[in-house]
Design a protein around this motif. Sequence first.
Motif, PDB file in Angstrom:
ATOM      1  N   MET A  78      44.073  51.374  43.801  1.00 55.86           N
ATOM      2  CA  MET A  78      44.706  51.618  41.883  1.00 55.86           C
ATOM      3  C   MET A  78      45.692  52.411  42.413  1.00 55.86           C
ATOM      4  O   MET A  78      46.923  52.199  41.557  1.00 55.86           O
ATOM      5  N   TYR A  79      45.502  54.291  43.174  1.00 54.44           N
ATOM      6  CA  TYR A  79      46.424  54.324  43.340  1.00 54.44           C
ATOM      7  C   TYR A  79      47.897  54.493  43.944  1.00 54.44           C
ATOM      8  O   TYR A  79      49.151  53.817  43.834  1.00 54.44           O
ATOM      9  N   THR A  80      47.337  52.476  44.933  1.00 54.61           N
ATOM     10  CA  THR A  80      48.675  52.364  45.406  1.00 54.61           C
ATOM     11  C   THR A  80      49.472  51.240  44.701  1.00 54.61           C
ATOM     12  O   THR A  80      50.315  51.213  44.868  1.00 54.61           O
ATOM     13  N   LEU A  81      49.001  50.572  43.897  1.00 54.71           N
ATOM     14  CA  LEU A  81      48.909  49.580  43.092  1.00 54.71           C
ATOM     15  C   LEU A  81      50.126  50.491  42.535  1.00 54.71           C
ATOM     16  O   LEU A  81      51.018  49.951  41.491  1.00 54.71           O
ATOM     17  N   ILE A  82      49.913  51.578  41.551  1.00 59.35           N
ATOM     18  CA  ILE A  82      50.322  52.280  41.161  1.00 59.35           C
ATOM     19  C   ILE A  82      51.900  52.603  41.971  1.00 59.35           C
ATOM     20  O   ILE A  82      53.106  52.393  40.850  1.00 59.35           O
TER      21      ILE A  82
END
Length: 66
Positions: A1-5
């Motif tokens: 999720m962090y990478t996506l954002i």
Amino acid sequence: MYTLITRLPLKELLLRQAPTLLAALVIAEMFYKWHSFLLETGGFLLTWFVLDAASTLVAAAFRGRS
């Protein structure tokens, strides 16, 4: 999720991920009544994945036509 954002530009997050996220949330809220937070969260994430994959394939097909 962090990478996506952090890796996706804001425009792509809003135009591609937000609609599939909202659609997956609506589907999960309406149809997934498994009385287990873990199962419903997994179902929501899997639905989001499938919707995102489908939208990516459709976008690639339209890009290939033009």
